[in-house]
Design a protein around this motif. Structure first.
Motif, PDB file in Angstrom:
ATOM      1  N   PRO A  42       0.850  -1.206   0.222  1.00  0.00           N
ATOM      2  CA  PRO A  42      -0.008   0.085  -0.020  1.00  0.00           C
ATOM      3  C   PRO A  42       1.027   1.130  -0.002  1.00  0.00           C
ATOM      4  CG  PRO A  42      -0.244  -1.090   2.038  1.00  0.00           C
ATOM      5  CD  PRO A  42       0.710  -2.030   1.152  1.00  0.00           C
ATOM      6  N   ASP A  43       2.149   1.090   0.290  1.00  0.00           N
ATOM      7  CA  ASP A  43       3.018   2.319   0.040  1.00  0.00           C
ATOM      8  C   ASP A  43       3.598   2.469  -1.252  1.00  0.00           C
ATOM      9  OD1 ASP A  43       4.793   0.028   0.593  1.00  0.00           O
ATOM     10  OD2 ASP A  43       5.948   1.031   2.178  1.00  0.00           O
ATOM     11  N   GLY A  44       3.402   1.264  -2.149  1.00  0.00           N
ATOM     12  CA  GLY A  44       3.989   1.395  -3.471  1.00  0.00           C
ATOM     13  C   GLY A  44       3.526   2.453  -4.210  1.00  0.00           C
ATOM     14  N   ARG A  45       3.991   2.206  -5.606  1.00  0.00           N
ATOM     15  CA  ARG A  45       3.540   3.145  -6.589  1.00  0.00           C
ATOM     16  C   ARG A  45       2.825   1.920  -7.770  1.00  0.00           C
ATOM     17  NH1 ARG A  45       6.545   7.954  -7.125  1.00  0.00           N
ATOM     18  NH2 ARG A  45       4.898   8.670  -8.600  1.00  0.00           N
ATOM     19  N   VAL A  46       1.811   2.611  -8.735  1.00  0.00           N
ATOM     20  CA  VAL A  46       1.245   1.948  -9.705  1.00  0.00           C
ATOM     21  C   VAL A  46       1.454   2.472 -10.911  1.00  0.00           C
ATOM     22  CG1 VAL A  46      -0.931   0.809 -10.260  1.00  0.00           C
ATOM     23  CG2 VAL A  46      -0.283   1.170  -7.701  1.00  0.00           C
ATOM     24  N   PHE A  47       2.194   1.710 -12.002  1.00  0.00           N
ATOM     25  CA  PHE A  47       2.411   1.935 -13.395  1.00  0.00           C
ATOM     26  C   PHE A  47       1.105   1.475 -14.064  1.00  0.00           C
ATOM     27  CE2 PHE A  47       3.367   0.758 -17.846  1.00  0.00           C
ATOM     28  CZ  PHE A  47       4.040   1.688 -18.197  1.00  0.00           C
ATOM     29  N   VAL A  87       2.301  -3.122  -9.692  1.00  0.00           N
ATOM     30  CA  VAL A  87       2.513  -2.626  -8.476  1.00  0.00           C
ATOM     31  C   VAL A  87       3.623  -2.643  -8.032  1.00  0.00           C
ATOM     32  CG1 VAL A  87       1.688  -2.492  -6.188  1.00  0.00           C
ATOM     33  CG2 VAL A  87      -0.007  -3.357  -7.814  1.00  0.00           C
ATOM     34  N   VAL A  88       4.532  -1.306  -7.763  1.00  0.00           N
ATOM     35  CA  VAL A  88       5.833  -1.360  -7.692  1.00  0.00           C
ATOM     36  C   VAL A  88       6.284  -0.838  -6.122  1.00  0.00           C
ATOM     37  CG1 VAL A  88       8.079   0.007  -8.177  1.00  0.00           C
ATOM     38  CG2 VAL A  88       6.375  -0.400 -10.002  1.00  0.00           C
ATOM     39  N   GLY A  89       6.777  -2.040  -5.468  1.00  0.00           N
ATOM     40  CA  GLY A  89       7.089  -1.941  -4.014  1.00  0.00           C
ATOM     41  C   GLY A  89       7.886  -0.789  -3.587  1.00  0.00           C
ATOM     42  N   ARG A  90       7.851  -0.402  -2.330  1.00  0.00           N
ATOM     43  CA  ARG A  90       8.918   0.407  -1.759  1.00  0.00           C
ATOM     44  C   ARG A  90      10.269   0.414  -2.215  1.00  0.00           C
ATOM     45  NH1 ARG A  90       8.874   5.140  -2.135  1.00  0.00           N
ATOM     46  NH2 ARG A  90       6.793   5.115  -2.862  1.00  0.00           N
ATOM     47  N   ARG A  91      10.716  -0.692  -2.063  1.00  0.00           N
ATOM     48  CA  ARG A  91      12.275  -0.692  -2.138  1.00  0.00           C
ATOM     49  C   ARG A  91      12.358  -0.349  -3.796  1.00  0.00           C
ATOM     50  NH1 ARG A  91      14.728  -6.660  -2.984  1.00  0.00           N
ATOM     51  NH2 ARG A  91      16.871  -6.157  -3.551  1.00  0.00           N
TER      52      ARG A  91
END
Ligand SMILES: Cc1ncc(COP(=O)(O)O)c(C=O)c1O
Length: 413
Positions: free
Chosen positions: A106-111, A279-283
């Motif tokens: 839920p803290d990631g980014r979405v392409f 969905v791109v995780g925080r790392r």
């Protein structure tokens, strides 16, 4: 108006069908003209139960007016505009937020993209670029898993573990290594040999098109451990398993393993519009955000407003109507029936998680599929497996009919 070919079914139409015999006459295909809930109608008026949610995608059932209205309203407000720099729009912002909030990152980014294949190729590029940004450009090896299906663009074709889908296209993308689909020790051997050059691993948490294979015990955990130990990334391709299908929003949550990236498509809009993404995780997001390089990948229709409106509305419907929990109930109903049929010797076995299930026949499934079509149920044969992946709105009576028609269609091997 006549286009000339309707009267003569042996004449080929202009349409070149995907995954079909190019010589098959148009008139030999089943022509679907209408759909409502779990029911399909063909052009002769015959009805079918859609036990495959079309092609593993229609979570909320067909013909949902709320979806049609949401898409129409969006088109009337803003038909389309791209979101390459310097532009943005609210439907894309809202869809990304809705998707990430139900994801395990839920803290990631979405392409955003349009097809599962676009999502997969983007994820593969992002995995390699992550290491370049971290000063490790030699990490280019990507591990694929036998039986995996990852779409048909170049990256996804190369990432497939289904050999016939890779053959015949000439040279594919370099630096892919295949691992055993069930024995994580095989992956451990590849990591021991090439660990410092491995960019990442891509796998479906439950393999779908390859025959509906849930992970063997400890397999996904093993991949997570190996990727962490060796500084590589883990991407789950959740194009089928996402958006409630396995009894959680994502199969990552069902199986309790969080990857670094997740690809999605299909169930994100239940197919009412083409929408996909990563969905791109925080790392991984941190590496991209802290670099001053521009992200040089994307599609004209990344974040298409009508597709994004469909995604937001679809997620709200899945949530409101309790369809994630319904996937578990549907799975339990199939499993109970399949277990009894296995005991009676009618089928050879079964496998699956939640509302993606397969009955294992004693013989190839194509004949049974054909008889089931005649009996009014659409399933997907994959070798000796018959895949069932119905809309999550399907009733118990509809699930029972799917199973009854299968039993009536099975012939002795
Ligand atoms: C796991 C998985 N990844 C990727 C894809 C490709 O998606 P698309 O056909 O939308 O390109 C599929 C399609 O079935 C899939 O099952």
């Amino acid at each position: 108006m006549s286009w000339g070919w309707e009267d003569d079914v042996m004449t080929s139409s202009a349409l070149l069908h995907p995954f079909a015999d190019p010589a098959k006459p148009e008139g030999d295909f089943v022509k679907i003209v209408r759909a409502e809930g779990t029911t399909l109608w063909d052009d002769t008026g015959k009805t079918y139960l859609d036990a495959m949610a079309s092609l593993w995608f229609c979570q909320i059932g067909h013909g949902n007016r709320e979806m049609v209205d949401a898409i129409g309203t969006q088109l009337a407000q803003l038909d389309s505009h791209h979101i390459f720099d310097p532009f943005t729009h609210q439907p894309a912002i809202d869809a990304a937020e809705a998707i990430r909030s139900v994801s395990p990152m839920p803290d990631g980014r979405v392409f955003l993209g349009s097809s599962g294949s676009e999502a997969v190729d983007t994820a593969l590029k992002l995995m390699r670029q992550f290491h370049r940004l971290n000063g490790d450009p030699d990490r280019q090896i990507l591990l694929r898993r036998t039986r995996g299906y990852h779409g048909t663009n170049w990256g996804g074709t190369t990432a497939q573990g289904i050999e016939p889908n890779r053959d015949g296209w000439g040279d594919l993308v370099p630096h892919f290594v295949e691992i055993d689909p069930d024995d994580v020790e095989d992956a451990a051997r590849v990591f021991a040999e090439h660990g410092d050059r491995i960019a990442g691993v891509i796998t479906e948490p439950i393999q779908g098109a390859g025959g509906v294979f849930p992970p063997s015990d400890g397999y996904l955990e093993g991949l997570r451990r190996l990727t962490e130990q060796h500084g590589a990334l883990l991407c789950f391709d959740e194009v089928i398993s996402g958006f409630g299908r396995t009894g959680s929003w994502f199969a990552s949550q069902t199986y309790g393993v969080t990857p670094d990236l997740i690809t999605f498509a299909k169930g994100v809009t239940s197919g009412y519009q083409p929408l996909s993404g990563v969905v791109v995780g925080r790392r991984v997001a941190d590496a991209f955000e802290s670099s001053d390089a521009m992200l040089r990948t994307g599609y004209t229709y990344s974040g298409h407003p009508a597709a994004c409106a469909a995604g937001v509305t679809n997620i709200a419907i899945i949530e409101r109507d309790g369809l994630v929990a319904r996937a578990t109930e549907i799975g339990e109903r199939f499993e109970a029936a399949f277990a009894a049929l296995t005991r009676d010797g009618v089928i050879a076995g079964h496998r699956g998680t939640g509302a993606v299930q397969a009955a294992l026949l004693h013989a190839d499934g194509i004949g049974t599929r054909q008889r089931m079509l005649e009996g009014g149920v659409v399933v997907r044969p994959i070798g000796e497996a018959l895949a069932f992946c119905p809309p999550l709105t399907s009733t118990d009576a509809e699930i029972d009919t799917m199973i009854d028609v299968m039993v009536a269609s099975i012939r002795p091997a």
